[in-house]
Design a protein around this motif. Structure first.
Motif, PDB file in Angstrom:
ATOM      1  N   GLU A 173      38.227  39.725  43.577  1.00 29.30           N
ATOM      2  CA  GLU A 173      37.401  38.625  44.037  1.00 29.30           C
ATOM      3  C   GLU A 173      37.842  37.315  43.398  1.00 29.30           C
ATOM      4  N   ILE A 174      37.958  36.278  44.209  1.00 27.24           N
ATOM      5  CA  ILE A 174      38.282  34.963  43.679  1.00 27.24           C
ATOM      6  C   ILE A 174      37.033  34.392  43.034  1.00 27.24           C
ATOM      7  N   ARG A 175      37.155  33.921  41.832  1.00 24.31           N
ATOM      8  CA  ARG A 175      35.984  33.492  41.086  1.00 24.31           C
ATOM      9  C   ARG A 175      35.533  32.081  41.450  1.00 24.31           C
TER      10      ARG A 175
ATOM     11  N   GLU B  98      39.367  31.787  25.244  1.00 26.94           N
ATOM     12  CA  GLU B  98      40.367  32.446  26.089  1.00 26.94           C
ATOM     13  C   GLU B  98      40.133  33.944  26.239  1.00 26.94           C
ATOM     14  N   VAL B  99      39.410  34.549  25.295  1.00 30.57           N
ATOM     15  CA  VAL B  99      39.202  35.999  25.345  1.00 30.57           C
ATOM     16  C   VAL B  99      38.374  36.376  26.572  1.00 30.57           C
ATOM     17  N   PHE B 100      37.213  35.750  26.725  1.00 31.35           N
ATOM     18  CA  PHE B 100      36.420  36.066  27.919  1.00 31.35           C
ATOM     19  C   PHE B 100      37.037  35.431  29.166  1.00 31.35           C
ATOM     20  N   GLN B 101      37.750  34.332  28.987  1.00 32.40           N
ATOM     21  CA  GLN B 101      38.402  33.700  30.135  1.00 32.40           C
ATOM     22  C   GLN B 101      39.311  34.694  30.861  1.00 32.40           C
ATOM     23  N   ALA B 102      39.988  35.522  30.113  1.00 37.46           N
ATOM     24  CA  ALA B 102      40.888  36.509  30.728  1.00 37.46           C
ATOM     25  C   ALA B 102      40.093  37.501  31.576  1.00 37.46           C
ATOM     26  N   VAL B 103      38.885  37.852  31.117  1.00 37.19           N
ATOM     27  CA  VAL B 103      38.012  38.719  31.916  1.00 37.19           C
ATOM     28  C   VAL B 103      37.597  37.985  33.180  1.00 37.19           C
ATOM     29  N   PHE B 104      37.187  36.763  33.014  1.00 39.42           N
ATOM     30  CA  PHE B 104      36.756  35.915  34.127  1.00 39.42           C
ATOM     31  C   PHE B 104      37.863  35.777  35.174  1.00 39.42           C
ATOM     32  N   ASP B 105      39.098  35.666  34.703  1.00 40.14           N
ATOM     33  CA  ASP B 105      40.247  35.527  35.602  1.00 40.14           C
ATOM     34  C   ASP B 105      40.681  36.846  36.226  1.00 40.14           C
ATOM     35  N   GLY B 106      40.053  37.953  35.792  1.00 39.61           N
ATOM     36  CA  GLY B 106      40.371  39.249  36.379  1.00 39.61           C
ATOM     37  C   GLY B 106      41.649  39.877  35.865  1.00 39.61           C
ATOM     38  N   GLU B 107      42.088  39.484  34.658  1.00 37.24           N
ATOM     39  CA  GLU B 107      43.319  40.054  34.109  1.00 37.24           C
ATOM     40  C   GLU B 107      43.101  41.523  33.737  1.00 37.24           C
ATOM     41  N   LYS B 108      44.054  42.355  34.073  1.00 34.35           N
ATOM     42  CA  LYS B 108      43.959  43.795  33.812  1.00 34.35           C
ATOM     43  C   LYS B 108      43.770  44.064  32.319  1.00 34.35           C
TER      44      LYS B 108
ATOM     45  N   ALA C  50      28.583  34.484  34.992  1.00 36.37           N
ATOM     46  CA  ALA C  50      29.974  34.222  35.387  1.00 36.37           C
ATOM     47  C   ALA C  50      30.519  35.353  36.249  1.00 36.37           C
ATOM     48  N   LEU C  51      30.131  36.580  35.919  1.00 38.98           N
ATOM     49  CA  LEU C  51      30.657  37.743  36.628  1.00 38.98           C
ATOM     50  C   LEU C  51      29.873  38.010  37.913  1.00 38.98           C
ATOM     51  N   SER C  52      30.429  38.846  38.766  1.00 37.73           N
ATOM     52  CA  SER C  52      29.722  39.257  39.972  1.00 37.73           C
ATOM     53  C   SER C  52      28.481  40.047  39.565  1.00 37.73           C
ATOM     54  N   PRO C  53      27.461  40.116  40.422  1.00 35.87           N
ATOM     55  CA  PRO C  53      26.271  40.894  40.083  1.00 35.87           C
ATOM     56  C   PRO C  53      26.586  42.351  39.728  1.00 35.87           C
ATOM     57  N   THR C  54      27.562  42.939  40.396  1.00 33.31           N
ATOM     58  CA  THR C  54      27.934  44.334  40.119  1.00 33.31           C
ATOM     59  C   THR C  54      28.488  44.483  38.707  1.00 33.31           C
ATOM     60  N   ALA C  55      29.465  43.647  38.364  1.00 31.56           N
ATOM     61  CA  ALA C  55      30.064  43.702  37.032  1.00 31.56           C
ATOM     62  C   ALA C  55      29.053  43.310  35.959  1.00 31.56           C
TER      63      ALA C  55
ATOM     64  N   PHE D  58      33.047  50.880  24.979  1.00 29.19           N
ATOM     65  CA  PHE D  58      32.595  49.673  25.668  1.00 29.19           C
ATOM     66  C   PHE D  58      33.756  49.027  26.416  1.00 29.19           C
ATOM     67  N   VAL D  59      34.871  48.874  25.711  1.00 33.84           N
ATOM     68  CA  VAL D  59      36.060  48.254  26.301  1.00 33.84           C
ATOM     69  C   VAL D  59      36.553  49.043  27.514  1.00 33.84           C
ATOM     70  N   THR D  60      36.634  50.338  27.370  1.00 33.20           N
ATOM     71  CA  THR D  60      37.093  51.187  28.480  1.00 33.20           C
ATOM     72  C   THR D  60      36.180  51.057  29.694  1.00 33.20           C
ATOM     73  N   ASN D  61      34.880  51.083  29.454  1.00 30.49           N
ATOM     74  CA  ASN D  61      33.909  50.977  30.552  1.00 30.49           C
ATOM     75  C   ASN D  61      33.995  49.632  31.253  1.00 30.49           C
ATOM     76  N   MET D  62      34.196  48.578  30.482  1.00 27.94           N
ATOM     77  CA  MET D  62      34.223  47.231  31.070  1.00 27.94           C
ATOM     78  C   MET D  62      35.548  46.935  31.766  1.00 27.94           C
ATOM     79  N   ASN D  63      36.641  47.462  31.230  1.00 26.10           N
ATOM     80  CA  ASN D  63      37.941  47.280  31.907  1.00 26.10           C
ATOM     81  C   ASN D  63      37.904  47.862  33.321  1.00 26.10           C
ATOM     82  N   ALA D  64      37.095  48.886  33.499  1.00 26.11           N
ATOM     83  CA  ALA D  64      37.030  49.572  34.809  1.00 26.11           C
ATOM     84  C   ALA D  64      36.401  48.727  35.898  1.00 26.11           C
ATOM     85  N   VAL D  65      35.658  47.679  35.518  1.00 31.26           N
ATOM     86  CA  VAL D  65      35.002  46.855  36.539  1.00 31.26           C
ATOM     87  C   VAL D  65      35.547  45.432  36.591  1.00 31.26           C
ATOM     88  N   ILE D  66      36.660  45.177  35.922  1.00 31.27           N
ATOM     89  CA  ILE D  66      37.268  43.844  35.999  1.00 31.27           C
ATOM     90  C   ILE D  66      37.629  43.540  37.456  1.00 31.27           C
TER      91      ILE D  66
END
Length: 450
Positions: free
Chosen positions: A2-4, A229-239, A414-419, A440-448
């Protein structure tokens, strides 16, 4: 993927050099609310009425109600009928109503990812033409407030109300009891924990059942340790963006504080909607509380002598030793947001637009918001601070915003309602110590990007 809502540039530095110096933000709350408040109010005119749902808490609820009543008095043939809800109940109710095509005319919210979902579903009107026709109104508001209202270059919400950073509050009396000063670093926080516990005072109050209150801690720790920049990478959808070492460090430090007894016992069963977390602070049962700027007004209303007696202290979140983040950065709300339902009738939409243009952020409304101890998003509002009994807090809030290089958007907005729902669920589990930082990290990476 999804484009943010915003680009990397706008997320981190949307308003560099603007009056509030703040990037877009939309915290998970405009204020906790009292239980049992679903009362309706509105004009008694015989013409068409628009509908408006908003949060129930004092003093904010009172300002919203009186603003609506002034509009209704001036417009008896085109009034607004309001209904109030608790914060968490509102979030559920508004999404359900919008999904069913039964939204109120005026859709109050926090912008960001949730607004984007409404736009993608065609549930809210494009207000870009309205602001082009009302340029003076747009120019009256802080430019930084429009970031969370803008989707793919178009404005879908009217920024309104107040700017609210997240604040570290503390009880000066508690610090006097242990002979200590407010924390200047994360290390100081950890050192204070056993000292307060030894005196029978909880180091921190927390309404953990509400989940978004826990999130504020992680937002600051991620920023202070690794920078925005740490959360920015999540926001940008980086794997695998959540796998950043700074993220794991922040999650680990969070659990260290919890295991050390940093929070009031039973915090996971305390709700922010009940204001019980604030009461723990002003009654002396807890020494500190990380919470939104809006709680100042609630504590002043409910806390007896706590605020007027000068017992409340406040500061920005301290730095973490060795961290990369700028200690002047903050998170919170650059404003609240009001959209118009695409399902409303033409008559209702005209009432809503007239409300936006004439009363929502009128001089009378601005004066009332300052009276609650909050900073309105209107340019020049600081001129009213000098005569306010809350001028010290108002100037503190304004100063944070002016000096912040980054005023980050709340994660769940910032994130989609699902994420966002997966995020809040995992944050609750992290605070309950039922999952590890790596889980936590593993679970959250799955919904980036979802």
């Amino acid at each position: 993927m999804e484009i943010r809502t915003t680009s990397r540039r706008t997320f981190l530095s949307l308003s560099m050099g603007l009056p509030l110096g703040a990037a877009l933000a939309a915290c998970g709350s405009s204020g906790p609310t009292r239980p049992g408040t679903a009362a309706s109010s509105g004009g008694g005119g015989g013409g068409t009425s628009a509908t408006y749902w908003y949060l129930s808490t004092q003093p904010q609820e009172g300002v919203r109600t009186r603003t609506m009543e002034r509009f209704n008095k001036a417009n008896p043939n085109g009034t607004i009928k309001g209904t109030t809800f608790q914060n968490d109940a509102f979030k559920t109710k508004i999404k359900t109503a919008i999904g069913a095509g039964q939204a109120p005319t005026l859709i109050w919210g926090w912008g960001g990812g949730t607004l984007r979902s409404y736009v993608q579903a065609g549930q809210v009107d494009d207000l870009t033409p309205f602001f082009e026709q009302n340029q003076a109104l747009k120019d009256r508001l802080f430019p930084s407030s429009f970031g969370a209202a803008t989707i793919d270059g178009k404005i879908y919400a009217m920024p309104c109300e107040t700017m609210q950073p997240i604040v570290l509050y503390y009880d000066k009396r508690a610090f006097e009891k242990i002979g200590a000063q407010p924390p200047q670093t994360w290390g100081d926080i950890m050192d204070l924990v056993p000292k307060f516990n030894a005196k029978g005072i909880a180091p921190f109050s927390l309404g953990g059942q509400s989940r978004w209150t826990n999130m504020m801690w992680l937002e600051f720790l991620f920023d202070r340790i690794g920078g925005p920049e740490v959360f920015q990478a999540v926001f940008d959808g980086e794997k695998d963006a959540w796998s950043n070492p700074a993220a794991l460090d922040a999650l680990g430090k969070m659990q260290e504080l919890i295991k050390a007894g940093g929070f009031i016992k039973g915090f996971s069963s305390i709700t922010a909607d009940s204001n019980a977390d604030q009461a723990l602070l002003y009654t002396g049962k807890a020494a500190m509380m990380l919470h939104g700027g809006w709680t100042y007004g609630s504590m002043k209303t409910d806390g007896g002598d706590f605020v007027p007696g000068g017992h409340l202290g406040y500061m920005n979140f301290p730095p973490v030793d060795g961290g990369k983040g700028d200690p002047g950065n903050t998170v919170g709300n650059p404003g609240q947001y009001m959209s118009i339902s695409s399902k409303a009738t033409p008559e209702q939409k005209e009432i809503a637009k007239k409300f936006f243009a004439t009363e929502l952020m009128s001089d009378a409304s601005v004066k009332e918001w300052v009276g609650t101890g909050a900073v309105p998003i209107v340019k020049g509002a600081d001129a009213a601070f000098a005569s306010s009994p809350d001028r010290d807090f108002l100037n503190f809030v304004y100063g944070i915003a002016v000096n912040a290089k980054t005023f980050a958007q709340s994660w769940d907005q910032a994130l989609s309602p699902t994420a966002a729902e997966v995020l809040l669920d995992n944050i609750a589990k992290l605070f309950q110590l039922s999952i590890s930082p790596q889980q936590f990290v593993t679970n959250m990476n799955a919904v980036i990007g979802k």
